[in-house]
Design an enzyme around this catalytic site. Structure first.
Site, PDB file in Angstrom:
ATOM      1  N   ARG A 119     -16.938  15.016   4.526  1.00 31.57           N
ATOM      2  CA  ARG A 119     -16.605  13.645   4.145  1.00 31.57           C
ATOM      3  C   ARG A 119     -15.098  13.444   4.179  1.00 31.57           C
ATOM      4  O   ARG A 119     -14.335  14.337   3.787  1.00 31.57           O
ATOM      5  CB  ARG A 119     -17.148  13.366   2.742  1.00 31.57           C
ATOM      6  CG  ARG A 119     -18.649  13.512   2.642  1.00 31.57           C
ATOM      7  CD  ARG A 119     -19.113  13.695   1.193  1.00 31.57           C
ATOM      8  NE  ARG A 119     -18.751  12.556   0.358  1.00 31.57           N
ATOM      9  CZ  ARG A 119     -18.917  12.529  -0.968  1.00 31.57           C
ATOM     10  NH1 ARG A 119     -19.435  13.583  -1.599  1.00 31.57           N
ATOM     11  NH2 ARG A 119     -18.570  11.457  -1.661  1.00 31.57           N
ATOM     12  N   GLU A 141       2.940   1.826  16.687  1.00 30.47           N
ATOM     13  CA  GLU A 141       2.418   1.179  15.482  1.00 30.47           C
ATOM     14  C   GLU A 141       3.219  -0.063  15.103  1.00 30.47           C
ATOM     15  O   GLU A 141       3.165  -0.533  13.962  1.00 30.47           O
ATOM     16  CB  GLU A 141       2.416   2.180  14.330  1.00 30.47           C
ATOM     17  CG  GLU A 141       1.495   3.357  14.547  1.00 30.47           C
ATOM     18  CD  GLU A 141       1.556   4.351  13.403  1.00 30.47           C
ATOM     19  OE1 GLU A 141       0.881   4.107  12.386  1.00 30.47           O
ATOM     20  OE2 GLU A 141       2.283   5.350  13.512  1.00 30.47           O
ATOM     21  N   SER A 161      -5.462  -2.401   2.562  1.00 31.83           N
ATOM     22  CA  SER A 161      -5.257  -1.019   2.993  1.00 31.83           C
ATOM     23  C   SER A 161      -5.696  -0.081   1.883  1.00 31.83           C
ATOM     24  O   SER A 161      -5.714  -0.437   0.700  1.00 31.83           O
ATOM     25  CB  SER A 161      -3.792  -0.773   3.342  1.00 31.83           C
ATOM     26  OG  SER A 161      -3.391  -1.550   4.453  1.00 31.83           O
ATOM     27  N   ARG A 171     -16.566  19.290   9.588  1.00 30.98           N
ATOM     28  CA  ARG A 171     -17.763  18.535   9.213  1.00 30.98           C
ATOM     29  C   ARG A 171     -17.772  18.344   7.703  1.00 30.98           C
ATOM     30  O   ARG A 171     -17.740  19.296   6.939  1.00 30.98           O
ATOM     31  CB  ARG A 171     -19.017  19.260   9.694  1.00 30.98           C
ATOM     32  CG  ARG A 171     -18.996  19.489  11.210  1.00 30.98           C
ATOM     33  CD  ARG A 171     -20.281  20.053  11.751  1.00 30.98           C
ATOM     34  NE  ARG A 171     -20.142  20.362  13.167  1.00 30.98           N
ATOM     35  CZ  ARG A 171     -20.215  19.469  14.141  1.00 30.98           C
ATOM     36  NH1 ARG A 171     -20.444  18.196  13.833  1.00 30.98           N
ATOM     37  NH2 ARG A 171     -20.072  19.824  15.406  1.00 30.98           N
ATOM     38  N   ASN A 207       0.698  10.643   4.785  1.00 31.73           N
ATOM     39  CA  ASN A 207       1.440   9.532   5.373  1.00 31.73           C
ATOM     40  C   ASN A 207       2.493   9.088   4.373  1.00 31.73           C
ATOM     41  O   ASN A 207       2.164   8.689   3.252  1.00 31.73           O
ATOM     42  CB  ASN A 207       0.505   8.366   5.683  1.00 31.73           C
ATOM     43  CG  ASN A 207      -0.350   8.620   6.899  1.00 31.73           C
ATOM     44  OD1 ASN A 207       0.005   8.249   8.004  1.00 31.73           O
ATOM     45  ND2 ASN A 207      -1.483   9.275   6.690  1.00 31.73           N
ATOM     46  N   SER A 218      -1.874   5.898  12.602  1.00 29.53           N
ATOM     47  CA  SER A 218      -2.858   4.825  12.791  1.00 29.53           C
ATOM     48  C   SER A 218      -3.910   5.179  13.837  1.00 29.53           C
ATOM     49  O   SER A 218      -4.508   4.305  14.460  1.00 29.53           O
ATOM     50  CB  SER A 218      -2.168   3.503  13.179  1.00 29.53           C
ATOM     51  OG  SER A 218      -1.338   3.053  12.136  1.00 29.53           O
TER      52      SER A 218
END
EC number: 6.3.2.4
Length: 380
Positions: free
Chosen positions: A248, A24, A348, A246, A339, A212
């Protein structure tokens, strides 16, 4: 947490450290460019320090305009390093915060003291507790998570184990460690196949300690498995395999205020139509973006914000995290990961969520630096 900031007789000096040895590297450079462009130069003195892909620390140009993705080309520290300087050294004496530059055959040059480090590295060798440990030894305050939270937040297996121990819902997964694959790949492969038999295809095969979406493959069947494992192991000898959830994709930012952590409004990541999933290309090259705030009910919003703060506390977070969830078809949230140093350009998701929550980009950077100045190094 005390709101008292140590009295300084000078403008605080912030070392923005970026780049690094992980896959990254380029995203860290992009993040650093955004931070350097927005940091209040009337309030702070700034020292940009880049770490090359090979691990050399170097002074770099203070040139945010050269640190963006241009024409699909990724920036690097090597392109920004000052050619007439050698390596940069941080002190390892807590009584001395003076940074020096070394050149072969020359007396080290003192660059003065650093009051706080803003480490915007992503991935191993920077976001995983290694840099944080160095800063703790040096006695230099720094933005963001400490050693433990950084390490837990980088290792997807142990992150999920911690979440489970704190009662947070996680999806099905199986972890394959380096020794297991190297000593008996047949048995390791069987574990993954048995996992697929229980939870179904497709599977997501990931490096355990990367971010990422680097090195992730969506394996739709057994025929895809070996290549997916090889790609993940190219980035990390330890891998994690997850079943597809499955629903959102929902994200939520957590920021530490003087009175404790608070959650932002959540965001939703819609399906990337041109990609199999929200991968590196979708995020950074094609600039796929999310919806802020996420179209959720009041109850759903309250629930995901509560879970985000609980995840922050579970990993002993400090400063900031971005917590990523799935809102499953049964209406329940499942946490995927946190994160501890999320992508931090103005577009972002983390800054965008806080922008919608009333904290602009420059103020967000200032709050993080001020929180780091308040916080001592060492056991806390």
């Amino acid at each position: 947490m005390s709101s008292d900031i140590p009295t300084l007789s000078h403008k605080p000096r912030v070392a923005v450290v970026f780049g690094g040895r992980s896959s990254e590297h380029a995203i860290s450079v992009v993040t650093a460019g955004a931070v350097l462009n927005a940091i209040d130069r009337e309030k702070y003195e700034v020292l940009p320090i880049g770490i090359t892909a090979e691990g050399r620390w170097a002074l770099t140009a203070d040139a945010p305009e050269r640190m963006a993705i241009a024409d699909r080309e990724l920036p690097s520290v090597a392109e920004l390093a000052e050619s007439d300087t050698g390596g940069v050294l941080l002190p390892v004496d807590p009584a001395n915060r003076e940074v020096t530059v070394t050149e072969p055959g020359q007396v080290p040059k003192a660059l003065g003291e650093v009051d706080v480090v803003f480490p915007v590295l992503h991935g191993p060798y920077g976001e995983d507790g290694t840099l944080q440990g160095l800063l703790e030894l040096s006695g230099v305050p720094y933005v963001g998570a400490g050693v433990l939270a950084s390490a837990v937040g980088m290792d997807k297996e142990y992150m999920k184990r911690v979440f489970t121990s704190f009662g947070l819902p996680v999806g099905p997964y199986v972890s394959i460690r380096a020794r297991e694959w190297e000593n008996d790949p047949g048995a390791a492969r069987k574990r993954i196949v048995d996992f697929a038999g229980e939870h179904g295809w497709p599977l997501f095969v990931k490096p355990s300690r990367a971010g990422s979406s680097v090195g992730i493959t969506k394996a739709d069947s057994l025929a895809d498995l070996d290549d997916a494992v090889a790609e993940a192991r190219r980035h990390d000898p330890k891998i994690i395999v997850e079943s597809q959830l499955r629903g959102r994709e929902i994200e939520c930012g957590v920021l530490e205020f003087e009175d404790g952590p608070r959650a932002s409004v959540p965001a939703e990541i819609p399906p990337a139509e041109a990609h199999a999933f929200y991968d590196f290309e979708a995020k950074y090259i094609d600039s796929a973006t999310g919806v802020v705030p996420a179209p959720l009910s009041t109850k759903q919003t309250e629930r995901v914000r509560e879970l985000a703060v609980r995840a922050f506390d579970a990993v002993s977070g400090e400063g900031l995290v971005r917590a990523d969830f799935f809102l499953c078809e049964n209406g329940e949230f499942v946490i995927n990961e946190v994160n501890t140093m999320p992508g931090f350009t103005p577009i972002s998701m983390y800054p965008r969520m806080w922008q919608e929550s009333g904290v602009g980009y420059a103020e967000l950077i200032d709050r993080l630096i001020q929180a780091a100045l308040r916080r001592p190094t060492g056991l806390r």
